[in-house]
Design an enzyme around this catalytic site. Sequence first.
Site, PDB file in Angstrom:
ATOM      1  N   LYS A 146       0.810  -1.218   0.000  1.00  0.00           N
ATOM      2  CA  LYS A 146       0.000   0.000   0.000  1.00  0.00           C
ATOM      3  C   LYS A 146       0.842   1.266   0.000  1.00  0.00           C
ATOM      4  CE  LYS A 146      -4.039  -2.272   1.804  1.00  0.00           C
ATOM      5  NZ  LYS A 146      -3.585  -3.669   1.716  1.00  0.00           N
TER       6      LYS A 146
HETATM    7  C1  LIG Z   1      -4.386  -4.654   1.222  1.00  0.00           C
HETATM    8  C2  LIG Z   1      -3.657  -5.903   1.043  1.00  0.00           C
HETATM    9  C3  LIG Z   1      -4.097  -6.866   0.130  1.00  0.00           C
HETATM   10  C4  LIG Z   1      -5.379  -6.703  -0.677  1.00  0.00           C
HETATM   11  O1  LIG Z   1      -5.325  -5.658  -1.622  1.00  0.00           O
HETATM   12  P1  LIG Z   1      -6.696  -5.074  -2.216  1.00  0.00           P
HETATM   13  O2  LIG Z   1      -6.270  -3.936  -3.087  1.00  0.00           O
HETATM   14  O3  LIG Z   1      -7.483  -4.593  -1.035  1.00  0.00           O
HETATM   15  O4  LIG Z   1      -7.358  -6.154  -2.933  1.00  0.00           O
HETATM   16  C5  LIG Z   1      -3.350  -8.014  -0.024  1.00  0.00           C
HETATM   17  N1  LIG Z   1      -2.231  -8.224   0.707  1.00  0.00           N
HETATM   18  C6  LIG Z   1      -1.776  -7.315   1.594  1.00  0.00           C
HETATM   19  C7  LIG Z   1      -0.561  -7.615   2.383  1.00  0.00           C
HETATM   20  C8  LIG Z   1      -2.465  -6.127   1.779  1.00  0.00           C
HETATM   21  O5  LIG Z   1      -2.003  -5.241   2.666  1.00  0.00           O
END
Ligand SMILES: *Cc1c(COP(=O)(O)O)cnc(C)c1O
Length: 481
Positions: A106
């Site tokens: 993120k």
């Molecule tokens: C947020 C997250 C996801 C999922 O991503 P989305 O965009 O919400 O589908 C998968 N793995 C990790 C480690 C995350 O932090």
Amino acid sequence: MLYHSTRSTQHWVDSAQAVLDGLAPDGGLYMPETLPAFDWKACLQGDSFSMAAQILSALLPDFPDMEALVRRAYTGKFQTEDLTPTVKVGDYTVLELFRGPTSAFKDVALSMLPQLMTAAKNLKGQEQDIMILTATSGDTGKAALEGFKDVPGIRICVFYPHGGVSQVQRAQMATQEGSNVSVCAVEGNFDDAQTGVKHIFAACQGKELPFRLSSANSINIGRLAPQIMYYFRAYRDLLDRGEIQLGDRVNFSVPTGNFGDILAGYLAKQLGLPVGRLICASNANNVLTDFIRTGTYDRRRPLHKTTSPSMDILVSSNLERLLYLLSGDTELVKGLMEQLNTQGTYTVPESLLQVIQKEFWADFCDDARAARVIGGVYQDLGYLLDPHTASGWAAATDYRAETGDSAPMVVLSTASPYKFPAAVLTAIGGDTRGDEFQQMERLSVITGVPVPQNLAGLRGKPERHSLVIPKEQILDYVLSL
Ligand SMILES: *Cc1c(COP(=O)(O)O)cnc(C)c1O
């Protein structure tokens, strides 16, 4: 190019306004009327910074000097210049998205969003402070706090499920510094926190507040758009290594929660990148697997706590954007979302299901299998996966076995294994005694890979945020800030 809600075409805004608002006034998500023509081949020529600037300019055309915004967002914050490196591991290419300031994928989007938000605020001449409200299942919260801390004119408030995040994730948020940040645990699960935040937006509509509300969740187009870049980056790496020719299709397996990451892959494809199948990987919370296989979305099921908590989700917000993109029908989307709200389930028309299945394939992996994958990949290939990435690896393997499609496969790696040390240690046969910090160190000793500095440094940092509130009090809490 203008944006409108996925649920109606009555209200049109430009891209700066869409970033400022986060959510459309009718509760839908902003989408551009059409995607622009895009020179995807030219885009592949640049470095990661230039790719990001070109893609973002295409989707958010109202922002001047996108290159400067991109430089400010990323310079010096990631471990490598290309931001999201790829590693060849066995038959797959692993796209490491966790090399940013909080070791979560993120970071790619949440380093960029504050730059976009500040620019949008200036463009719109908006003087009031912005209050970013974010519900997190673990990783978003820290990455958002880090991205927005001490950004002038913006405040941020993060809610996470009490007991629903790992010890490291909790420590990351509870120790957050910055004069404009609030962090609060909610008694409930992630969906409770997310629903609570959505209700605040509804309840505050038209009210006089000392700030203007916005969101850092992937419901904000300014959060989603920066994620398109790394699909291009991975494709370019495969080209550079001579594994593909320009134009060859590449499949991507994506550990999925809120459907933002994988939707960015679909947008990359819409911009021209030769993306083959997008493989939607879930954990035991397999609501998306069922949906993509049957066309029925049914959230009426228990939420399981798993070793991949960032995917412990029953309502995947960004799926709404896909439904709109593939149907072009805001009335249909509005109706489906109403059914989801009132009945907890909906079924898409057969024709829509067929288009979905042409572009996507879905699979899930429970904790036991994730552990076997982590253990097997470490033993056979010497590479350490985290539990989220393991679900992507498992889905990629099943996809190949079931379809016989042997096109190059990129597995998106969404977290550093050090963020989930107990699960990873267990999977590779290590000793899990002690707290997560001791476990991280042990993992590092076994594998010889150092603990990322941002995680190692958490120990002993003073805790600044320890409030826990019932979910009914989320609104009052925000109004008290
Ligand atoms: C947020 C997250 C996801 C999922 O991503 P989305 O965009 O919400 O589908 C998968 N793995 C990790 C480690 C995350 O932090």
